[in-house]
Design a protein around this motif. Sequence first.
Motif, PDB file in Angstrom:
ATOM      1  N   ASP A 187      -6.782 -39.411 -11.669  1.00  0.00           N
ATOM      2  CA  ASP A 187      -5.784 -39.455 -10.595  1.00  0.00           C
ATOM      3  C   ASP A 187      -4.517 -40.070 -11.175  1.00  0.00           C
ATOM      4  N   THR A 188      -3.414 -39.309 -11.243  1.00  0.00           N
ATOM      5  CA  THR A 188      -2.272 -39.713 -12.044  1.00  0.00           C
ATOM      6  C   THR A 188      -0.944 -39.459 -11.343  1.00  0.00           C
ATOM      7  N   ASN A 242      -0.756 -37.939  -7.801  1.00  0.00           N
ATOM      8  CA  ASN A 242      -0.294 -38.719  -6.652  1.00  0.00           C
ATOM      9  C   ASN A 242       1.227 -38.853  -6.654  1.00  0.00           C
ATOM     10  N   TYR A 263     -11.171 -34.001  -3.705  1.00  0.00           N
ATOM     11  CA  TYR A 263     -12.119 -35.087  -3.980  1.00  0.00           C
ATOM     12  C   TYR A 263     -13.446 -34.827  -3.275  1.00  0.00           C
ATOM     13  N   ILE A 300     -13.994 -42.527 -11.517  1.00  0.00           N
ATOM     14  CA  ILE A 300     -12.627 -42.183 -11.139  1.00  0.00           C
ATOM     15  C   ILE A 300     -11.663 -43.067 -11.918  1.00  0.00           C
ATOM     16  N   SER A 325      -7.742 -43.973 -12.025  1.00  0.00           N
ATOM     17  CA  SER A 325      -6.476 -43.836 -11.300  1.00  0.00           C
ATOM     18  C   SER A 325      -5.384 -44.594 -12.041  1.00  0.00           C
ATOM     19  N   SER A 347      -2.283 -45.536  -5.148  1.00  0.00           N
ATOM     20  CA  SER A 347      -3.613 -45.452  -4.531  1.00  0.00           C
ATOM     21  C   SER A 347      -3.639 -44.493  -3.342  1.00  0.00           C
ATOM     22  N   ASN A 373      -3.986 -41.177  -2.824  1.00  0.00           N
ATOM     23  CA  ASN A 373      -5.065 -40.196  -2.686  1.00  0.00           C
ATOM     24  C   ASN A 373      -6.397 -40.857  -2.360  1.00  0.00           C
ATOM     25  N   LEU A 374      -6.674 -41.982  -3.001  1.00  0.00           N
ATOM     26  CA  LEU A 374      -7.949 -42.660  -2.783  1.00  0.00           C
ATOM     27  C   LEU A 374      -8.008 -43.302  -1.402  1.00  0.00           C
ATOM     28  N   LEU A 425      -8.799 -48.552 -12.779  1.00  0.00           N
ATOM     29  CA  LEU A 425      -7.428 -48.436 -12.294  1.00  0.00           C
ATOM     30  C   LEU A 425      -6.449 -49.108 -13.242  1.00  0.00           C
ATOM     31  N   ASN A 448       2.644 -49.422  -9.718  1.00  0.00           N
ATOM     32  CA  ASN A 448       1.651 -48.607  -9.021  1.00  0.00           C
ATOM     33  C   ASN A 448       1.256 -49.201  -7.673  1.00  0.00           C
TER      34      ASN A 448
END
Length: 346
Positions: free
Chosen positions: A46-47, A79, A145, A159, A161, A165, A167-168, A197, A211
């Motif tokens: 997830d980037t 993301n 997902y 996961i 990332s 955050s 998307n999560l 993460l 982030n």
Amino acid sequence: MKQRISLVIYCVLTVLFTACGSKKQNQEKTEQMTEQKNSTTLVIFDTDMGNDVDDALALDMLYKYQDAGKIKILAIMTNKCEDGSAKFLDIMNTWYDYPDIPIGVCRNGADCSKGPNYALSVCMMNLFPTTIKDYNALPDAEKLYRQILSAQPDGSVVIISTGFSTNLARLLDTQADEYSKLTGKELLAQKVKYMSLMAGAFKMAEHTEYNIIMDIPAAKKLFAESPVRIITSPFEVGLAIEYPGASIENDFTWAPQHPMIEAYKAYMKMPYNRPTWDLTAVLEVLEPNKFMTLSEEGKITVADDGITTFTPQKGGNQYYLMTNDEQNKQILDFFLKIIPSKPKNK
């Protein structure tokens, strides 16, 4: 006499059964260890591809480990809600010969309109082939997902990332659908082994990490509600390890046109060194417990202003990574070995 004979037979049988049981247990243990050693780690990446070029270098490492059969990239989520992010991921997938890796996108997320967008810059060069015909048709990340996770063995997915955050957090809020009867939180708890993460800062007082602050509500929700273990590589770790621009200029002569190299050149004026924030979060998954030191167990909280705090707590399932000077040198040496290496199809 009969009692003695019965006793002797009983003892002999007990020894035999015990020996057989021990042999079976040892065999099962050996099989489990062999299976663990030879297993392939299932990864979802997830980037915020396009914001900082360290995402591109981090993804390069993931491809190399997939080349070696050590991981399998199940999907890549972006993301970053900007033109070019998904297309650049498609360029990378295609160039590294993994065009079938699905891509999920974030819509109506954090505003990333300020600053350079190397992903879009590379897309506009028209140097590299793509696979996807319609980027508008790509699924929302939280939906992808659910589709991907529901099809995996329990506790099998990691996961990674390296962006916001968003998307999560959205995944946590999802309800039962055509893919699973489980809620998002239940699906994470059942299918995900842990999350790695790039987020936060714990050794730099009052530092608000990018982030985190780009979507503070999502970060707060993720750390507060995650049902699975979280390991975070904080700002100070990647800051201490810079990937040298000299390597970008000199170590890739084997590739006349390379999307990661073009991205690095487009991000800032060359030559420049860049911290390896996202690379360290990926490294902990690729080589767990090898290069960095893990904090004690505890809980990470995100304040309203984005400041992150770690509180030691027995039974806590959140941790952060630490390094010293010697570890930093070893990590940089590792990066300088793997990143300039050729992918299997080049």
